[in-house]
Design a protein around this motif. Sequence first.
Motif, PDB file in Angstrom:
ATOM      1  N   MET A 154      25.097  48.728  -0.506  1.00  0.00           N
ATOM      2  CA  MET A 154      25.673  47.591   0.238  1.00  0.00           C
ATOM      3  C   MET A 154      26.553  46.769  -0.711  1.00  0.00           C
ATOM      4  O   MET A 154      27.697  46.435  -0.387  1.00  0.00           O
ATOM      5  CB  MET A 154      24.562  46.705   0.819  1.00  0.00           C
ATOM      6  N   ILE A 199      30.517  46.907   0.291  1.00  0.00           N
ATOM      7  CA  ILE A 199      30.971  45.820   1.172  1.00  0.00           C
ATOM      8  C   ILE A 199      32.318  45.237   0.698  1.00  0.00           C
ATOM      9  O   ILE A 199      33.213  45.019   1.523  1.00  0.00           O
ATOM     10  CB  ILE A 199      29.856  44.770   1.398  1.00  0.00           C
ATOM     11  N   LYS A 259      35.749  45.166   2.933  1.00  0.00           N
ATOM     12  CA  LYS A 259      36.583  43.976   3.136  1.00  0.00           C
ATOM     13  C   LYS A 259      38.059  44.293   2.844  1.00  0.00           C
ATOM     14  O   LYS A 259      38.956  43.804   3.538  1.00  0.00           O
ATOM     15  CB  LYS A 259      36.083  42.836   2.241  1.00  0.00           C
ATOM     16  N   LYS A 306      24.499  40.509   4.481  1.00  0.00           N
ATOM     17  CA  LYS A 306      25.561  40.632   3.469  1.00  0.00           C
ATOM     18  C   LYS A 306      26.954  40.624   4.116  1.00  0.00           C
ATOM     19  O   LYS A 306      27.876  40.014   3.587  1.00  0.00           O
ATOM     20  CB  LYS A 306      25.352  41.892   2.630  1.00  0.00           C
ATOM     21  N   LEU A 307      27.094  41.302   5.254  1.00  0.00           N
ATOM     22  CA  LEU A 307      28.401  41.301   5.937  1.00  0.00           C
ATOM     23  C   LEU A 307      28.735  39.895   6.436  1.00  0.00           C
ATOM     24  O   LEU A 307      29.886  39.451   6.364  1.00  0.00           O
ATOM     25  CB  LEU A 307      28.381  42.286   7.117  1.00  0.00           C
ATOM     26  N   TRP A 333      22.105  44.601   5.775  1.00  0.00           N
ATOM     27  CA  TRP A 333      23.542  44.830   6.021  1.00  0.00           C
ATOM     28  C   TRP A 333      24.145  43.620   6.748  1.00  0.00           C
ATOM     29  O   TRP A 333      25.217  43.128   6.391  1.00  0.00           O
ATOM     30  CB  TRP A 333      23.752  46.086   6.882  1.00  0.00           C
TER      31      TRP A 333
END
Length: 260
Positions: free
Chosen positions: A71, A75, A79, A130-131, A127
Motif C-alpha cells: 500500500m 499508493i 496518485k 490510506k487512499l 487501503w
Amino acid sequence: MSEWVLILGGSTGHGAATAKRLAKDGYGIIAFHFDRGDAKKLAVETITEVNEITGGRCHYFNTNAAAEETMDKYIPQIKEITSGGPVKLLLHSIAFGTTTNLFGEKPVTQRQMDMTVHVMGNSLLYWTQKLFNMQLLGEGTRILGLTSEGNYLAMDGYGPVSVAKVAMEAIIRQIGWELGRYGITANSLQAGITPTRALTKITDNWEDWVEKTKKRNPMKRTTTPNDIANTISLLLKQEADFINCSIIYCDGGEHRSGTF
Ligand SMILES: NC(=O)c1ccc[n+]([C@@H]2O[C@H](COP(=O)([O-])OP(=O)(O)OC[C@H]3O[C@@H](n4cnc5c(N)ncnc54)[C@H](O)[C@@H]3O)[C@@H](O)[C@H]2O)c1
C-alpha cells in the motif's frame, strides 16, 4: 467523472470480469493480483485484453495487496496515474485464505485465522484509510467488497473465510457511515456460487456444489463473473449515489431459496 478504478484481485474471476466491463465503460484500470505458475498465464490473458480495451490505460501489479508495504509503495504511484484525482471505485475482490474447518483433522490455527481475516477482510480498511488520507477517495467514489452466503451459513471448509466476510461487511458498513458525508459510499455485493478458481479451492466437491446450486437457484443457473461486473457497472452510475452501507445481492435469488 473520475476516470480510474482500483481493483484488488483483478486478474481472474469477479475482479477480471469487472476490469473488462469497466474498461468498456471507459475507465482506466489499476489492479492488483497475486499469481504464480498457471494462474500467471490466466493473469496475462486478462491484462492483454484489458490493455487492448483501454488502449493502454491499464496498470496491473503482481504483488501481495494485503501487505502494508505494498500500500505504502504503490499508493503514491496510483496518485501519479490518476493525476491526483480520486478513483471512482475501490473494489476488494481478493480470494486468498485458509479453507479448513475449526475442528477435525486440520483445525485452523491462529496464524491461518489471522491471515485469512486480514487478507479477505481487514485489508480493505487499511487501503481505504490510506487512499482517503491521500485524497484519492472523493465525492462519488464507491467502495465495494464481495461477500457470500457463507457470511451467515456454516459450511464445510468455509469457517475462516466466513469470519473474514463478516469482518468485511462490518468494515464496509462503518466506512459508509463515516465517509458518507463526503459523498463516498461503501457497500457489500453478495454473489451467488460462481465457478471460479477460488471456488475450486474451497472444496473438492465444488462440481457437486455447482450442480446443487443450479437446482436450488430460482433462475436455475449459477452466478457468473459477468453478472457481478454488470452490477458494479450499474452501481458506478450517478443514479446509485444514495446507496450506502448496504448489502446488494446478485445471485438470481439464491439466498432466498431453501436447500430442499
Ligand atoms: N466464487 C464464488 O463462488 C464467490 C461467491 C461469493 C463471493 N466470492 C468472493 O469474490 C471474491 C473474488 O473471488 P473469485 O471467486 O473471483 O476468485 P478468483 O480466485 O478467481 O480471484 C481472486 C483474485 O484475488 C487475487 N489475489 C489473491 N490473493 C491476493 C493478494 N494477496 N493480493 C492481491 N491479489 C490477490 C488473485 O490474483 C485473483 O485476481 C472473493 O472475495 C470471494 O470470496 C466468490
